[in-house]
Every structure is written in C-alpha cells, then in structure tokens.
Design a protein around this motif. Structure first.
Motif, PDB file in Angstrom:
ATOM      1  N   THR A 467       0.857  -1.192   0.000  1.00 50.34           N
ATOM      2  CA  THR A 467       0.000   0.000   0.000  1.00 50.34           C
ATOM      3  C   THR A 467       0.891   1.239   0.000  1.00 50.34           C
ATOM      4  OG1 THR A 467      -0.110   0.064   2.424  1.00 50.34           O
ATOM      5  CG2 THR A 467      -1.854  -1.175   1.273  1.00 50.34           C
ATOM      6  N   LYS A 468       0.289   2.377  -0.271  1.00 51.85           N
ATOM      7  CA  LYS A 468       1.012   3.640  -0.232  1.00 51.85           C
ATOM      8  C   LYS A 468       0.328   4.594   0.741  1.00 51.85           C
ATOM      9  CE  LYS A 468       3.333   3.696  -4.704  1.00 51.85           C
ATOM     10  NZ  LYS A 468       3.672   4.529  -5.897  1.00 51.85           N
ATOM     11  N   LEU A 469       1.098   5.531   1.262  1.00 50.29           N
ATOM     12  CA  LEU A 469       0.519   6.535   2.148  1.00 50.29           C
ATOM     13  C   LEU A 469      -0.421   7.438   1.363  1.00 50.29           C
ATOM     14  CD1 LEU A 469       3.551   7.751   4.320  1.00 50.29           C
ATOM     15  CD2 LEU A 469       1.972   5.890   4.793  1.00 50.29           C
ATOM     16  N   ASP A 470      -1.529   7.813   1.994  1.00 51.27           N
ATOM     17  CA  ASP A 470      -2.425   8.752   1.340  1.00 51.27           C
ATOM     18  C   ASP A 470      -1.822  10.161   1.402  1.00 51.27           C
ATOM     19  OD1 ASP A 470      -2.946   9.824   3.908  1.00 51.27           O
ATOM     20  OD2 ASP A 470      -4.725   8.580   4.183  1.00 51.27           O
ATOM     21  N   GLY A 471      -2.490  11.109   0.761  1.00 55.90           N
ATOM     22  CA  GLY A 471      -1.958  12.467   0.658  1.00 55.90           C
ATOM     23  C   GLY A 471      -1.721  13.117   1.994  1.00 55.90           C
ATOM     24  N   GLN A 472      -2.640  12.902   2.933  1.00 56.33           N
ATOM     25  CA  GLN A 472      -2.504  13.530   4.244  1.00 56.33           C
ATOM     26  C   GLN A 472      -1.282  13.001   4.988  1.00 56.33           C
ATOM     27  OE1 GLN A 472      -5.984  13.115   6.714  1.00 56.33           O
ATOM     28  NE2 GLN A 472      -5.160  14.392   8.357  1.00 56.33           N
ATOM     29  N   LYS A 473      -1.087  11.675   4.945  1.00 56.93           N
ATOM     30  CA  LYS A 473       0.057  11.079   5.644  1.00 56.93           C
ATOM     31  C   LYS A 473       1.364  11.406   4.934  1.00 56.93           C
ATOM     32  CE  LYS A 473      -2.405   7.441   8.102  1.00 56.93           C
ATOM     33  NZ  LYS A 473      -2.633   5.988   8.285  1.00 56.93           N
ATOM     34  N   CYS A 474       1.310  11.487   3.616  1.00 54.16           N
ATOM     35  CA  CYS A 474       2.511  11.916   2.885  1.00 54.16           C
ATOM     36  C   CYS A 474       2.927  13.322   3.312  1.00 54.16           C
ATOM     37  CB  CYS A 474       2.244  11.895   1.373  1.00 54.16           C
ATOM     38  SG  CYS A 474       2.486  10.287   0.601  1.00 54.16           S
TER      39      CYS A 474
END
Length: 512
Positions: A467-474
C-alpha cells in the motif's frame, strides 16, 4: 505460616551484584542486604556498553550522573554503528540509533521511507541521531539537567571502575553489608530452600532470599541446584573474545558516540570510546578462527589508528564463553541475575540490559513470604525465558541478513537449520509488512520493533510496498522529514562533542 522475607544475600559483586544490591537497598530500606564477593575472582569487564535504561537505573539507585561519569571513566553512547556487515565492501555501514524514527506511532514509517526518501539510508532519513553520532557529538549541553538530553542515550564505561563506584555507594550510602570471602557451599532447610551459605572465613551467612550474581560459574543456580544450562551455540556461534585496551592518537581525539561494530571473517570487532582510552575486542567462533589469528586480526585493526609498532605491543586477554541461558532462573529462594542467568555474546550490549530488567522486576515485585515467592518465581521464569529467546532472535538477525562469503562462518549463520523457527516466520512476514508492535507481545521488550527495522533496512532487507501513504500522511511525513533536517542542522551547530562535554562536566565538578 510462610516464612517472611527479611534478609537478602547476594553472591557475587561486579556490575550485576552491585546494581542488584543498590536497587533493592534503595527501594526496600526495611530489608537487610548482604553482598558476598570473592577476592579471588575478577570482573569479566566485557560489558562496557549500556542501553538508555541505565539512566533510569542509576537515578533509581540515587547516584548523580556527573559522579558516575567522572568516577567510571564513562562517555555517552547513542547507538551502534555496523561496518562491513552487509558484505565485504569496505566502509559500508549503517546505524542502529537509540531514538525511534520520527512519526513511528503516526504512520507506517517504512512505507514513508520507500515512497518518499529511499535515496537515503533508512536511519538517516527517519532519524537525526545517526548524524549526531557521525559527528561524535554529545546528547546534550552543559546546562542540560542530569540524566536528560535532546537525544536518547546510554553509556560506555569502565566495568572495573563502575563496580568500585557502585560498591562505595551501596556500602557508604545505602548500608549494604559487604563481605569479602569465598563461598564454599550452600545449605538447605528441610523443604529444599537455601537457609545459609558457608564461607571460608565468616562461617554461615543466613538469608531468606539468595541472589546468584556469581557469573557463569553459577555457584547457587548451577552448582548447588543443578539447574540445566541450555546451550545456544547451534544458533549463535561466537564463543571466544580477545580484548585489549588501546590509547587515543591524542588526548584531543574525538570520543565515538556509538559502539563501532566491524564485521570480520569469523565474527566482529567492537570499538568503544572512553575519555581516557578505547576498548576493543574481537568476538569470534573458535570453530572458524584460532586464537592466534584472532589476536593478529585485532592488532591489525588497532594499527589502523595507532600504528603497527604500537599495535604490536598491546596486551590482549582471551575470554571464553558458551552462549546460552538457564532452563529456569528462579528456583525456590534462589534468583540468578547476570551471567549466572545467561550470556549470549557482546553484540548489542544485551547483558547489562538483561541485568536491569531482572533487578527491576524483582524490586517491583519483591516477595513478602515464601508463598508469594512461588507465584512470582513462575512469572519471572516465564518472562525471562521469553526475553532470552528474543535476545537470540535479534542477535541472529544481524548474521542472517549478511551477504558476506569470505568464510564458512557466514554461510553457516545463514543456514536455515541454525535460524530459530520464530525468526524464520518473522522474516517471511516482514517480506509483506514492516516489523511492528504486533510482532512483539511483552510490555517491556528488550529490543523494540523499531530496533528490528533499523537492522533489517540497514542490512538491505526488502519489504514489499503493498500500500502507499495517502496524501494527508505523505504531507505529515514530509513535514516531519523537514523538521528532522532542521534539527540536524541546529544540533550539529550547537551540540558540543562528546569529549568537550565530558571535559566541561569534569571541570564544573572540580570547581564545586
């Protein structure tokens, strides 16, 4: 009525014995504590590195940090630097710092690293402490309160001076009774509990709880109670160390802020910086390297900094050990702490950390009487069996991940038959997900999941990005990364070197 615990007798001095005496005397002043140590048995003096937990232990015992630093020739340790462990490419290295990665409890930091910062080493990207160590800086400034710091830290210390320091504090301040004598044997009561130990010159010393800190000989736990020793040399092969003390090139030379661990063909060399000297040693398996070759390797290592002529004159001493631990650690009214409980090898300074965990649990759950003792001993044995297994898993991890092929030693370490099943399963799991708190079940793990991440990704292990981090976590990860960069710049400018701070602290102590 069950026998009340009033008198504690500790067999053996050294760091294990005197730390035990100090903590119990400080936190249980109603108890009568006697420590018996032999004048004929020296201190092993190998355990010169600690974990940050030692700060809390020393505070609990009631000593000033400046007194400890000054009298024990101690310096600040902020982690370990592993050199040439991944392969034979000279200079390849990574850090295992004491601070956890920024954002560790807020998002998947491994995914953040791979997704955003994979151009840097894991520890460098997710933490500032590797930069502090690389610059040989201290964890704080002169005006920082004792035992506090802007980075997490433990110590490097002189084991002999540490034992003397603790002896003076325990005897003079905490009223521990100190007997220098040889223990001949232990004597049981009708229920099989130890009622006394017979000494060479002081007769029988009676007690209600006996703590065996007599080292690997295990006078009570092994010789008296015959508790079996579980040999772990089929998993971790090192069983010998050659050690030496060497000078600095000059008294202004930087003191390393991390333990240096440099892989060799049949083991690894430790390098520990104290204010007045360095302590080095080669720990190896005698199946793959003989003593003479090990000494030659150690002297060649020393020659890189002090020159061949001086390196050829250094005196070495050889220490032999069998990696393993006791089947149980608390039997009836006898508790084993320190090397009488077990010892694996010097890697990652687990020995003193296990001593601290043992005495902390004993002090916080001090038995009132023998009935209470039986319940606590069962819990203690279960807890420390698990902890020894975790020490073995974590240390083995360092060897399993290496790509070195310069000796059969490294091939044997990667042989699946030498890898504990639990570690094999975790390595399979970690191909899909990074180590986390769900992998480790105790509330006081000796090595946290963050430590596993530092070693795994420092050694080049690959975990899939499912999975990848969403925009907020990025965005959060990038903010913390930049905050970290700013801290690095600030601390590199403002923190003193390890040596300078120790000199400043010594100067302020002399002035007062």
């Amino acid at each position: 009525m069950s026998k009340i615990i009033n008198n504690i007798v500790i067999i053996g001095g050294g760091a294990a014995g005197w730390l035990t005496a100090g903590l119990l005397a400080k936190e249980h002043p109603h108890l009568h504590i006697t420590l018996i140590e032999s004048a004929d048995i020296g201190i092993s003096g190998v355990g010169e590195g600690t974990w940050p937990s030692m700060r809390n232990t020393l505070q609990r015992i009631g000593v000033k940090e400046t007194d400890f630093l000054y009298q024990c020739d101690a310096s600040f340790k902020q982690g370990s630097k592993f050199i040439n462990w991944r392969g034979e490419q000279q200079g390849d290295n990574y850090y295992h710092p004491f601070m956890i990665p920024e954002g560790y409890y807020e998002y998947d930091v491994h995914t953040a690293w791979k997704q955003l910062f994979s151009h840097q080493k894991y520890a460098d990207a997710m933490n500032m402490q590797s930069f502090i160590c690389q610059a040989a800086l201290a964890p704080k400034q002169i005006n920082t309160p004792q035992y506090a710091g802007v980075t997490n830290y433990g110590y490097h210390l002189d084991a002999h001076k540490f034992a003397r320091f603790l002896t003076q504090h325990c005897v003079n301040t905490l009223n521990v009774k100190h007997i220098v004598d040889n223990v001949i044997c232990a004597n049981n009561d009708e229920q099989g509990y130890i009622k006394s130990v017979s000494t060479q010159h002081n007769g029988a010393i009676t007690g209600d709880l006996f703590i065996d800190c007599s080292g690997s000989q295990g006078l009570l736990i092994a010789k008296h109670y015959q508790i079996p020793f579980l040999d772990q040399s089929h998993i971790l092969f090192n069983n010998t160390a050659v050690a030496a003390q060497i000078p600095y090139e000059s008294q202004s030379q930087n003191i390393a802020s991390a333990t240096l661990s440099t892989a060799q063909s049949a083991g690894w060399i430790w390098d520990i910086g104290l204010p007045t000297r360095r302590g080095i040693g080669y720990t190896f398996s005698d199946k793959y390297c003989d003593e003479a070759s090990a000494i030659e390797t150690l002297k060649s290592y020393a020659a890189q900094t002090i020159g061949t002529q001086q390196a050829d004159t250094i005196e070495t001493r050889t220490l032999r050990f069998t990696p393993g631990y006791r089947e149980i650690f608390w039997h009836k009214n006898c508790v084993a702490i320190g090397m009488s409980q077990g010892f694996i090898e010097p890697l990652e300074a687990s020995a003193l950390a296990m001593v601290e965990l043992s005495i902390s649990m004993l002090s916080e759950q001090m038995p009132v009487d023998q009935d209470h003792m039986q319940l606590l001993s069962t819990r203690f044995n279960k807890r420390f069996k698990y902890r020894w297994e975790q020490v073995i898993n974590f240390l083995k991890l360092h060897y399993v991940l290496s790509n070195r092929d310069d000796n059969g030693y490294w091939h044997a370490n990667r042989n699946p038959n030498s890898i504990p099943l639990e570690l094999q399963n975790l390595l399979t799991l970690w191909q899909y997900q990074a180590p986390s708190r769900f992998d480790l079940v105790e509330n006081e793990e000796i090595f946290s999941s963050a430590s596993y991440q530092y070693v795994l990704y420092g050694m080049g292990f690959e975990t899939s990005l499912t999975t990848k981090l969403d925009g907020q976590k990025c965005h959060k990860a990038e903010q913390l990364y930049q905050l970290n960069r700013n801290k690095i710049a600030q601390y590199l400018q403002k923190l003193p070197t390890n040596r300078l701070l120790l000199e400043q602290l010594q100067g302020s102590k002399v002035a007062t």
